[in-house]
Structure formats: C-alpha cells, structure tokens
Design a protein around this motif. Structure first.
Motif: not given
Length: 170
Positions: A38-47, A53-58
C-alpha cells in the motif's frame, strides 16, 4: 475492463490466505495479479503519471507536440512494454547505458533525473545486465540467448499487431 493487470494491495489486517485466494481467483479469471505494498498511487498510477508529467513538460517546453510525443512513446519504449517490463528492458539495453543516459538527462534537466542508488550500485559492481550475466536479474548464457530470441520474436509479433491496428484505425 480489458486490461489484464491487477494490483493486489493487502493491508496489515488482511489474512494471508485471503490474499492467496484472491490471487488464484484473478489468475483463473485471466488476470495478471501483482502483489504490491500500500503506497500512494500504487504502481500503475505512479508510473503512468510520471510519464504523463514528463510528456506535458515536453509540450510546455516546445520540445514536441502531443501527437509527436504519442508517436514516439507508441513506437519506441511503449512498443516494447507489452513484452517486457522496465527492468528486463534495462537489463537488455545495459544498465551502464542507462546510467550514462541518466547522467546526460541530469546535467540538462536537473535532479529529477538523478541515478537511483540501486542502479549505480549494480553498475559499480559490474552487474550491467545481459552482457555481464547479471543486472536486476541473473542470466545464464542460455537464459540470455533465450531472452534475445524471445525479444526478436515478440517484437516481430508486436509489429504485426500494430500494423493491423493501424490499418483498422485508418
């Protein structure tokens, strides 16, 4: 839902037998369960959101349009993802290569591209993936040869599927 992956996230009070039963049930239903903490966002959402986020930055930086970024993702590392996860891909490419690329990204884009400690330790210890026999996983010569053959077959099959999808979409 068409996506086969399911994150199974037991809490501290969850009986281990229940977790095993849920994983077995999911497998019988054709799903691909992965037990995660149990972790914020779990795995799929975090990745997924790190990529987004990086795509929007580009886009914000004028590096490329959303359409061109989608094309790059779909036709490069996104193409490989149905057959392999990020650790297998990194082991095949070479962890030393990843450290060098992260160094370039860190120099140009900042601390968000620091080399993770685990990755640096593996490279420092000479564990650079398939070419050394060890990286995030261990590889015998036979395992490495099998993986390279599997990769060639998988990418060929994926290319055929992608061609079929593209013609369906056109």
């Amino acid at each position: 839902e068409w996506i086969p992956g399911v994150e199974v996230i037991p809490c501290s009070a969850t009986d281990e037998a229940i977790v095993s039963d849920v994983i077995s049930l999911l497998r019988r239903a054709g799903k691909m369960p992965a037990r995660v903490r149990d972790s914020p966002g779990f795995i799929a959402n975090r990745l997924q959101f790190a990529l987004f986020r990086e795509a929007v930055r580009c886009v914000d930086e004028g590096v490329a349009t959303p359409e061109d970024i989608d094309t790059v993702v779909q036709s490069t590392f996104g193409f490989r993802m149905p057959a392999f996860g990020p650790f297998a891909i990194a082991d095949m490419a070479g962890l030393d290569v990843y450290v060098n690329i992260l160094g370039t990204l860190h120099e140009g884009l900042g601390d968000q591209f620091d080399v993770p400690g685990t990755l640096q330790r593996l490279v420092d210890d000479g564990h650079i993936g398939l070419k050394s026999g060890a990286g995030f996983e261990q590889y015998s010569r036979e395992d490495a040869e099998h993986l390279v053959l599997h990769r060639a077959r998988a990418y060929s099959a994926l290319a055929s599927v992608m061609d079929g999808l593209a013609s369906d979409y056109d």
